[in-house]
Design an enzyme around this catalytic site. Structure first.
Site, PDB file in Angstrom:
ATOM      1  N   HIS A 141       4.678   6.136  11.646  1.00  0.00           N
ATOM      2  CA  HIS A 141       4.778   5.831  10.296  1.00  0.00           C
ATOM      3  C   HIS A 141       3.092   7.412  10.088  1.00  0.00           C
ATOM      4  O   HIS A 141       2.498   6.862   9.648  1.00  0.00           O
ATOM      5  CB  HIS A 141       4.273   5.047   9.906  1.00  0.00           C
ATOM      6  CG  HIS A 141       3.782   4.348   8.806  1.00  0.00           C
ATOM      7  ND1 HIS A 141       3.699   4.720   7.575  1.00  0.00           N
ATOM      8  CD2 HIS A 141       3.170   3.281   8.460  1.00  0.00           C
ATOM      9  CE1 HIS A 141       3.022   4.502   6.512  1.00  0.00           C
ATOM     10  NE2 HIS A 141       3.431   3.121   6.912  1.00  0.00           N
ATOM     11  N   LYS A 167      25.695  -2.953  -0.745  1.00  0.00           N
ATOM     12  CA  LYS A 167      27.298  -3.187  -1.082  1.00  0.00           C
ATOM     13  C   LYS A 167      27.657  -2.762   0.139  1.00  0.00           C
ATOM     14  O   LYS A 167      28.736  -2.019   0.560  1.00  0.00           O
ATOM     15  CB  LYS A 167      27.701  -2.643  -1.911  1.00  0.00           C
ATOM     16  CG  LYS A 167      27.092  -3.160  -3.312  1.00  0.00           C
ATOM     17  CD  LYS A 167      27.182  -2.311  -4.565  1.00  0.00           C
ATOM     18  CE  LYS A 167      26.383  -2.439  -6.092  1.00  0.00           C
ATOM     19  NZ  LYS A 167      26.629  -1.725  -6.968  1.00  0.00           N
ATOM     20  N   ARG A 175       0.812  -1.109  -0.087  1.00  0.00           N
ATOM     21  CA  ARG A 175      -0.117  -0.512   0.334  1.00  0.00           C
ATOM     22  C   ARG A 175       0.768   1.184   0.860  1.00  0.00           C
ATOM     23  O   ARG A 175       0.590   2.100  -0.251  1.00  0.00           O
ATOM     24  CB  ARG A 175      -0.770   0.162   1.314  1.00  0.00           C
ATOM     25  CG  ARG A 175      -2.140   0.214   1.473  1.00  0.00           C
ATOM     26  CD  ARG A 175      -2.476  -1.176   2.494  1.00  0.00           C
ATOM     27  NE  ARG A 175      -1.816  -1.686   2.853  1.00  0.00           N
ATOM     28  CZ  ARG A 175      -1.769  -3.467   2.221  1.00  0.00           C
ATOM     29  NH1 ARG A 175      -2.967  -3.565   1.752  1.00  0.00           N
ATOM     30  NH2 ARG A 175      -0.911  -4.021   2.488  1.00  0.00           N
ATOM     31  N   THR A 176       2.125   1.496   1.013  1.00  0.00           N
ATOM     32  CA  THR A 176       2.147   2.213   1.146  1.00  0.00           C
ATOM     33  C   THR A 176       2.854   2.874  -0.519  1.00  0.00           C
ATOM     34  O   THR A 176       3.177   4.289  -1.091  1.00  0.00           O
ATOM     35  CB  THR A 176       3.274   2.364   2.416  1.00  0.00           C
ATOM     36  OG1 THR A 176       2.578   2.057   3.692  1.00  0.00           O
ATOM     37  CG2 THR A 176       3.939   3.961   2.833  1.00  0.00           C
TER      38      THR A 176
HETATM   39  C1  NCD Z   1       1.566  -0.615   8.664  1.00  0.00           C
HETATM   40  C2  NCD Z   1       2.675  -1.043   8.415  1.00  0.00           C
HETATM   41  O1  NCD Z   1       3.796  -0.912   7.751  1.00  0.00           O
HETATM   42  O2  NCD Z   1       3.469   0.002   9.472  1.00  0.00           O
HETATM   43  N1  NCD Z   1       0.995  -0.687   7.161  1.00  0.00           N
HETATM   44  C3  NCD Z   1       1.358   0.063   6.191  1.00  0.00           C
HETATM   45  O3  NCD Z   1       1.708   1.052   5.951  1.00  0.00           O
HETATM   46  N2  NCD Z   1      -0.105   0.282   5.872  1.00  0.00           N
HETATM   47  C4  NCD Z   1       0.975  -1.642   9.543  1.00  0.00           C
HETATM   48  C5  NCD Z   1       1.985  -3.191   9.025  1.00  0.00           C
HETATM   49  O4  NCD Z   1       3.130  -3.407   8.511  1.00  0.00           O
HETATM   50  O5  NCD Z   1       1.257  -3.811   9.940  1.00  0.00           O
END
Ligand code: NCD
Length: 361
Positions: A129, A80, A51-52
C-alpha cells in the site's frame, strides 16, 4: 512512463521531493489549484475504501482536475468477467492516470503492464500500500522533523496488514530506526519481510503492548484484518488482541506520536482521540496532500515519456507457478507467470506480482 506499484519504485531523494512538494502544497494551496486542469483521475476500487479513494479524489479536485471510476467490483465489468488487463486498456482511453485497489495481490502491476497511462497501487490484498506509506512518511516528517533516529512500534495485525509491510520496507532505507513488532504469535510479521528489511539487533518481537509502550517514539496501531482470514473462528479469537486507552498511555513518552492508517475498529479507544499525541486524523489529512504531490509528479513524467518500461530482471518459466491463492495469477489464467531469481544457490524464485517464494526442484 512510470507507475507506483511498490514503495521501491521511488528512490529516497524522490520520496524527499514528494514530501517537500506536499509541504509546499499545504503552505501555498492556490499555487496548485489549476495544475491538473483538464486531466482525469480514474479510481478503480474493487475493494472497500473511504480514506484512500476519497483522498485521491479530493487530491485531483484540488489540483483542478476531475475524477471518474467505480468503488466496488460489482458495479464494474469485473462482475461480467473482464480481466484487469482489459479494464486497464479501456480506462486508458478515458483517463490520464489510474488509482487501483484490488483484493488480489499483484493486480495493479498487471494494470500497469497493460495501461497506456500511469497506475498507482492503492492497496493490493495483504501485499502493498505505497501511498499509505507516503502518507505515513509525510506524517512522521511533520511530527518528528526527521525520517530516522527513533523507535517505532507496530502493533496488531502484522501478518496481513499491507500498510505495515510497505512502511517497514520504506523505513529500511533510513538510518537509526529501532522497530518493535507487537502482535499475537499468529499475526507476526511474515519471516521473509523480517529477513529482507530488518537487521539483527534493530528489532524485537513481543506480544505485550504495555511492555513496549514506554520505549516508543512512534506507535503505529493497526486493525485486525478480518477480510484476509480464511478461518473466521481464528479472527474471532484474535480480534480483541489490543486496545490502546488513556490509562495505558500514562506509561508512554510525552512526545509519543500515535498513528493508525484507519479505519479503526476497537484497537484505539475513542477517549485517546483528545490526547495531543493522537495523530491519526492529521495522518488522514496528510494523505490528501501527498497524493496531490504524487499525481503531479507521475503526470508530469508521463507528459515527457509515454512508453511503458518493463523491468528486465525477471524470467518467464512455464515450469514454475505461483502457489499463492491470493495472487492475481491464481484467478486470471491469461497472465504469464513471471519470477525473479532471488537465491541462485538454493533455486529460490519470487513471483513478480505477489512476491511469494517458489522453489525449483
Ligand atoms: C488500510 C488499508 O486499506 O490497508 N486503510 C487505508 O488505506 N487507510 C488499513 C486497513 O484497512 O486496516
Amino acid at each position: 512512463m512510470r507507475s507506483l506499484i511498490s514503495i521501491f519504485d521511488l528512490s529516497v531523494p524522490e520520496i524527499d521531493g514528494l514530501i517537500k512538494t506536499a509541504e509546499d502544497i499545504i503552505e501555498n494551496p492556490d499555487k496548485y489549484a489549476e495544475k491538473c486542469k483538464r486531466k482525469k483521475l480514474a479510481t478503480l476500487f474493487y475493494e472497500p475504501s473511504t480514506r484512500t479513494r476519497l483522498s485521491f479524489e479530493a487530491a485531483m479536485l484540488e489540483l483542478g482536475g476531475s475524477v471518474l471510476g467505480f468503488s466496488e467490483a460489482n458495479s464494474s465489468s469485473a462482475a461480467k468477467g473482464e480481466s484487469v488487463a482489459d479494464t486497464a486498456k479501456v480506462i486508458s482511453c478515458y483517463a490520464d492516470i489510474i488509482a487501483m485497489r484490488h483484493p488480489k495481490e499483484g493486480a495493479p502491476q498487471v494494470a500497469a503492464e497493460n495501461a497506456d497511462i500511469p497506475v498507482i497501487n492503492a492497496g493490493d490484498g495483504g501485499h502493498n500500500h505505497p501511498t499509505q506509506t507516503l502518507t505515513d512518511l509525510l506524517t512522521i516528517h511533520r511530527e518528528k522533523g526527521r525520517l530516522g533516529g527513533f523507535t517505532i512500534g507496530f502493533c496488531g495485525d502484522l501478518r496481513y496488514g499491507r500498510t505495515v509491510h510497505s512502511l517497514i520496507e520504506a523505513l529500511s532505507r533510513y538510518e537509526n530506526i529501532n522497530v518493535i513488532l507487537i502482535s499475537p504469535t499468529e499475526l507476526r510479521l511474515p519471516s521473509n519481510l523480517k529477513k529482507k528489511y530488518l537487521t539483527e539487533g534493530s528489532y524485537r518481537e513481543t506480544k505485550s503492548l504495555e511492555e513496549a509502550l514506554p520505549e516508543l517514539d512512534i506507535l503505529y496501531m493497526t486493525r485486525i484484518q478480518q477480510e484476509r482470514f480464511s478461518d473466521f473462528d481464528e479472527y474471532l479469537k484474535l480480534k480483541d488482541s489490543y486496545c490502546l486507552n488513556t490509562e495505558k498511555l500514562n506509561a508512554a513518552k510525552k512526545e509519543l506520536t500515535i498513528m493508525h492508517p484507519l479505519p479503526r475498529v476497537n484497537e484505539i479507544s475513542v477517549g485517546v482521540d483528545k490526547d495531543p499525541r493522537a495523530c491519526y486524523f492529521k495522518q488522514a489529512l496528510n494523505g490528501k496532500y501527498i497524493r496531490m504531490a504524487l499525481i503531479l509528479k507521475l503526470l508530469e513524467e508521463a507528459e515527457n515519456d509515454r512508453e511503458y518500461h518493463p523491468a528486465a530482471d525477471f524470467i518467464i518459466d512455464n515450469l514454475l507457478t505461483c502457489d499463492n491463492s491470493k495472487c492475481i495469477t491464481s484467478i486470471e489464467q491469461e497472465i504469464q507467470h513471471k519470477f525473479r531469481l532471488t537465491d541462485a544457490e538454493n533455486g529460490v524464485y519470487r513471483c513478480v506480482y505477489c512476491e511469494r517464494q517458489s522453489k525449483k526442484n
